[in-house]
Design an enzyme around this catalytic site. Sequence first.
Site, PDB file in Angstrom:
ATOM      1  N   GLU A  67      -0.767  -8.675   5.269  1.00 35.78           N
ATOM      2  CA  GLU A  67      -0.515  -8.822   6.574  1.00 35.78           C
ATOM      3  C   GLU A  67      -1.914  -8.999   7.562  1.00 35.78           C
ATOM      4  OE1 GLU A  67      -0.046  -6.037   4.856  1.00 35.78           O
ATOM      5  OE2 GLU A  67      -0.515  -4.361   6.213  1.00 35.78           O
TER       6      GLU A  67
ATOM      7  N   CYS B 151       0.774  -1.194   0.129  1.00 33.59           N
ATOM      8  CA  CYS B 151       0.162  -0.116  -0.006  1.00 33.59           C
ATOM      9  C   CYS B 151       0.889   1.142  -0.131  1.00 33.59           C
ATOM     10  CB  CYS B 151      -1.048  -0.191   1.068  1.00 33.59           C
ATOM     11  SG  CYS B 151      -2.309   1.009   0.792  1.00 33.59           S
TER      12      CYS B 151
ATOM     13  N   HIS C  71      -2.807  -5.267   1.576  1.00 38.12           N
ATOM     14  CA  HIS C  71      -2.305  -5.708   2.895  1.00 38.12           C
ATOM     15  C   HIS C  71      -2.560  -7.147   3.278  1.00 38.12           C
ATOM     16  CE1 HIS C  71      -1.994  -1.228   4.190  1.00 38.12           C
ATOM     17  NE2 HIS C  71      -3.226  -1.202   3.275  1.00 38.12           N
TER      18      HIS C  71
HETATM   19  N1  GLN Z   1      -3.596   6.184   1.202  1.00 33.36           N
HETATM   20  C1  GLN Z   1      -2.246   6.081   1.561  1.00 33.36           C
HETATM   21  C2  GLN Z   1      -1.258   6.641   1.179  1.00 33.36           C
HETATM   22  O1  GLN Z   1      -1.310   7.752   0.328  1.00 33.36           O
HETATM   23  C3  GLN Z   1      -1.895   4.577   1.569  1.00 33.36           C
HETATM   24  C4  GLN Z   1      -3.173   3.811   2.406  1.00 33.36           C
HETATM   25  C5  GLN Z   1      -2.444   2.592   3.120  1.00 33.36           C
HETATM   26  O2  GLN Z   1      -1.422   2.464   3.038  1.00 33.36           O
HETATM   27  N2  GLN Z   1      -3.288   1.788   3.626  1.00 33.36           N
HETATM   28  O3  GLN Z   1      -0.019   6.503   1.597  1.00 33.36           O
END
Ligand code: GLN
Length: 197
Positions: A179, A81, A177
Amino acid sequence: MSAAHVGVLALQGDTREHLAALREAGAEASTVRRLRELESVDALVIPGGESTTMSHLLRELELLEPLRARLAEGMPAYGSCAGMILLASEILDAGAGGREATPLKAIDMTVRRNAFGRQIDSFEGDIEFEGLDGPVHAVFIRAPWVERVGPGVEVLAEAAGHPVAVRQGRMLATSFHPEVTGDRRVHAMFVDSLRAR
Ligand code: GLN
Protein backbone atom coordinates in the site's frame (compact mmCIF):
# COMPACT_ATOMS: atom_id res chain seq x y z
CA MET A 1 -22.11 -8.06 -10.06
CA SER A 2 -21.66 -4.89 -8.02
CA ALA A 3 -18.23 -4.07 -6.58
CA ALA A 4 -17.22 -6.01 -3.49
CA HIS A 5 -17.37 -4.00 -0.29
CA VAL A 6 -14.04 -4.36 1.50
CA GLY A 7 -13.52 -3.10 5.02
CA VAL A 8 -10.18 -1.92 6.40
CA LEU A 9 -9.74 -2.61 10.09
CA ALA A 10 -9.04 0.87 11.41
CA LEU A 11 -8.10 0.47 15.06
CA GLN A 12 -4.51 1.54 14.48
CA GLY A 13 -2.07 1.52 11.60
CA ASP A 14 -2.00 2.65 8.00
CA THR A 15 -5.62 2.50 6.92
CA ARG A 16 -5.76 5.41 4.45
CA GLU A 17 -3.31 3.89 2.00
CA HIS A 18 -5.25 0.62 1.97
CA LEU A 19 -8.56 2.39 1.36
CA ALA A 20 -7.00 4.21 -1.61
CA ALA A 21 -5.37 1.05 -2.98
CA LEU A 22 -8.62 -0.94 -2.71
CA ARG A 23 -10.62 1.76 -4.48
CA GLU A 24 -8.04 1.95 -7.26
CA ALA A 25 -8.30 -1.84 -7.55
CA GLY A 26 -12.06 -1.53 -8.14
CA ALA A 27 -13.57 -2.26 -4.72
CA GLU A 28 -15.86 -0.22 -2.55
CA ALA A 29 -13.88 0.41 0.65
CA SER A 30 -14.62 1.76 4.13
CA THR A 31 -13.18 1.61 7.61
CA VAL A 32 -14.19 -0.97 10.23
CA ARG A 33 -14.13 0.05 13.89
CA ARG A 34 -17.38 -1.38 15.22
CA LEU A 35 -19.30 -4.62 15.11
CA ARG A 36 -21.97 -3.19 12.80
CA GLU A 37 -19.27 -2.25 10.29
CA LEU A 38 -17.58 -5.65 10.57
CA GLU A 39 -20.90 -7.34 9.87
CA SER A 40 -21.61 -5.23 6.78
CA VAL A 41 -18.44 -5.90 4.74
CA ASP A 42 -17.80 -8.73 2.25
CA ALA A 43 -14.08 -8.92 3.00
CA LEU A 44 -11.51 -7.30 5.29
CA VAL A 45 -8.02 -5.86 5.09
CA ILE A 46 -5.97 -5.91 8.29
CA PRO A 47 -3.26 -3.26 7.88
CA GLY A 48 0.22 -2.89 9.25
CA GLY A 49 0.76 -1.31 12.62
CA GLU A 50 1.47 -3.09 15.86
CA SER A 51 -0.10 -6.52 16.21
CA THR A 52 0.04 -6.48 20.03
CA THR A 53 -1.83 -3.15 20.17
CA MET A 54 -4.34 -4.28 17.57
CA SER A 55 -5.02 -7.47 19.53
CA HIS A 56 -5.52 -5.43 22.69
CA LEU A 57 -7.94 -3.05 20.94
CA LEU A 58 -9.85 -5.94 19.33
CA ARG A 59 -10.44 -7.34 22.82
CA GLU A 60 -11.32 -3.95 24.34
CA LEU A 61 -13.86 -3.24 21.60
CA GLU A 62 -15.27 -6.79 21.79
CA LEU A 63 -14.41 -7.40 18.16
CA LEU A 64 -11.97 -10.28 18.62
CA GLU A 65 -14.49 -13.13 18.77
CA PRO A 66 -16.83 -11.67 16.09
CA LEU A 67 -13.84 -11.23 13.78
CA ARG A 68 -12.63 -14.78 14.45
CA ALA A 69 -16.13 -16.04 13.74
CA ARG A 70 -16.40 -14.18 10.42
CA LEU A 71 -13.00 -15.49 9.34
CA ALA A 72 -13.96 -19.02 10.36
CA GLU A 73 -17.10 -18.68 8.21
CA GLY A 74 -14.81 -17.85 5.28
CA MET A 75 -14.88 -14.06 5.03
CA PRO A 76 -11.91 -13.31 2.73
CA ALA A 77 -9.13 -11.30 4.32
CA TYR A 78 -5.83 -9.71 3.34
CA GLY A 79 -3.29 -8.90 6.04
CA SER A 80 -0.13 -6.88 5.54
CA CYS A 81 2.68 -6.99 8.08
CA ALA A 82 0.93 -6.78 11.49
CA GLY A 83 -2.15 -8.02 9.60
CA MET A 84 -0.22 -11.08 8.42
CA ILE A 85 0.77 -11.77 12.03
CA LEU A 86 -2.86 -11.62 13.19
CA LEU A 87 -4.13 -13.92 10.40
CA ALA A 88 -1.66 -16.66 11.41
CA SER A 89 -2.55 -19.81 13.30
CA GLU A 90 0.54 -19.49 15.48
CA ILE A 91 2.73 -16.49 16.39
CA LEU A 92 6.34 -16.74 17.59
CA ASP A 93 7.79 -13.87 19.66
CA ALA A 94 4.19 -12.77 20.20
CA GLY A 95 5.11 -10.37 23.01
CA ALA A 96 4.52 -10.64 26.75
CA GLY A 97 2.95 -9.05 29.77
CA GLY A 98 -0.70 -9.51 28.81
CA ARG A 99 -0.08 -7.68 25.54
CA GLU A 100 0.56 -10.66 23.29
CA ALA A 101 -0.44 -10.65 19.65
CA THR A 102 -3.43 -13.00 19.34
CA PRO A 103 -3.65 -15.34 16.34
CA LEU A 104 -6.96 -15.19 14.45
CA LYS A 105 -6.14 -18.57 12.85
CA ALA A 106 -7.34 -17.73 9.34
CA ILE A 107 -4.21 -19.06 7.59
CA ASP A 108 -2.50 -22.31 8.56
CA MET A 109 0.98 -20.88 9.17
CA THR A 110 3.46 -20.01 11.89
CA VAL A 111 4.73 -16.45 11.74
CA ARG A 112 7.62 -14.88 13.63
CA ARG A 113 7.12 -11.24 14.66
CA ASN A 114 9.92 -8.74 14.02
CA ALA A 115 11.86 -11.55 12.34
CA PHE A 116 13.98 -9.40 10.06
CA GLY A 117 14.36 -6.80 12.78
CA ARG A 118 16.99 -8.84 14.54
CA GLN A 119 19.46 -7.92 11.84
CA ILE A 120 17.93 -4.82 10.34
CA ASP A 121 14.70 -2.99 11.17
CA SER A 122 13.47 -2.03 7.75
CA PHE A 123 14.57 -2.59 4.20
CA GLU A 124 13.15 -2.74 0.72
CA GLY A 125 13.83 -4.64 -2.44
CA ASP A 126 12.32 -6.07 -5.61
CA ILE A 127 11.00 -9.60 -5.22
CA GLU A 128 9.34 -12.09 -7.52
CA PHE A 129 5.66 -12.60 -6.72
CA GLU A 130 3.80 -15.67 -8.06
CA GLY A 131 0.92 -14.73 -10.34
CA LEU A 132 2.08 -11.15 -10.98
CA ASP A 133 3.85 -10.02 -14.14
CA GLY A 134 7.22 -8.76 -12.97
CA PRO A 135 8.69 -8.20 -9.51
CA VAL A 136 7.07 -6.24 -6.70
CA HIS A 137 8.93 -3.50 -4.85
CA ALA A 138 8.54 -4.77 -1.28
CA VAL A 139 8.88 -2.45 1.72
CA PHE A 140 9.53 -4.30 4.97
CA ILE A 141 9.06 -2.40 8.26
CA ARG A 142 9.81 -4.41 11.42
CA ALA A 143 8.34 -7.22 9.39
CA PRO A 144 7.42 -10.79 10.27
CA TRP A 145 8.35 -13.80 8.19
CA VAL A 146 6.68 -17.18 7.86
CA GLU A 147 8.40 -20.18 9.45
CA ARG A 148 5.88 -22.91 8.61
CA VAL A 149 2.99 -23.24 6.20
CA GLY A 150 0.33 -25.93 6.23
CA PRO A 151 -0.44 -28.09 3.18
CA GLY A 152 -3.23 -25.79 1.94
CA VAL A 153 -1.07 -22.68 1.87
CA GLU A 154 0.61 -21.40 -1.31
CA VAL A 155 3.84 -19.44 -0.96
CA LEU A 156 3.69 -16.50 -3.39
CA ALA A 157 6.94 -14.73 -2.51
CA GLU A 158 10.07 -15.25 -0.46
CA ALA A 159 12.81 -13.05 1.00
CA ALA A 160 15.85 -14.01 3.08
CA GLY A 161 14.90 -17.67 2.55
CA HIS A 162 11.45 -17.32 4.13
CA PRO A 163 7.95 -16.96 2.75
CA VAL A 164 6.80 -13.32 2.86
CA ALA A 165 3.58 -13.65 0.84
CA VAL A 166 1.10 -16.50 1.17
CA ARG A 167 -2.41 -17.43 0.09
CA GLN A 168 -4.84 -19.97 1.46
CA GLY A 169 -8.08 -19.99 -0.51
CA ARG A 170 -9.24 -16.36 -0.38
CA MET A 171 -7.01 -15.43 2.55
CA LEU A 172 -3.92 -13.46 1.50
CA ALA A 173 -1.03 -12.14 3.57
CA THR A 174 2.19 -10.25 2.90
CA SER A 175 4.86 -9.33 5.42
CA PHE A 176 5.59 -6.19 3.39
CA HIS A 177 3.50 -3.10 2.63
CA PRO A 178 2.34 -2.85 -1.01
CA GLU A 179 0.00 0.00 0.00
CA VAL A 180 2.94 2.40 0.44
CA THR A 181 4.11 2.01 -3.16
CA GLY A 182 1.96 3.07 -6.10
CA ASP A 183 1.76 -0.56 -7.26
CA ARG A 184 -1.80 -1.84 -6.88
CA ARG A 185 -1.26 -5.37 -8.19
CA VAL A 186 -1.38 -7.11 -4.81
CA HIS A 187 -4.61 -5.33 -3.83
CA ALA A 188 -5.98 -6.09 -7.29
CA MET A 189 -5.16 -9.78 -6.80
CA PHE A 190 -7.22 -9.73 -3.59
CA VAL A 191 -10.11 -7.72 -5.06
CA ASP A 192 -10.21 -9.92 -8.18
CA SER A 193 -10.39 -13.05 -6.01
CA LEU A 194 -13.59 -11.66 -4.45
CA ARG A 195 -15.27 -11.52 -7.86
CA ALA A 196 -14.43 -15.13 -8.66
CA ARG A 197 -16.96 -16.75 -6.36
N1 GLN B 1 6.34 -5.35 14.21
C1 GLN B 1 4.94 -5.10 14.05
C2 GLN B 1 4.10 -6.10 14.83
O1 GLN B 1 4.62 -6.93 15.48
C3 GLN B 1 4.53 -5.12 12.61
C4 GLN B 1 5.13 -3.94 11.89
C5 GLN B 1 4.29 -3.44 10.76
O2 GLN B 1 3.10 -3.75 10.62
N2 GLN B 1 4.87 -2.60 9.96
O3 GLN B 1 2.90 -6.04 14.80
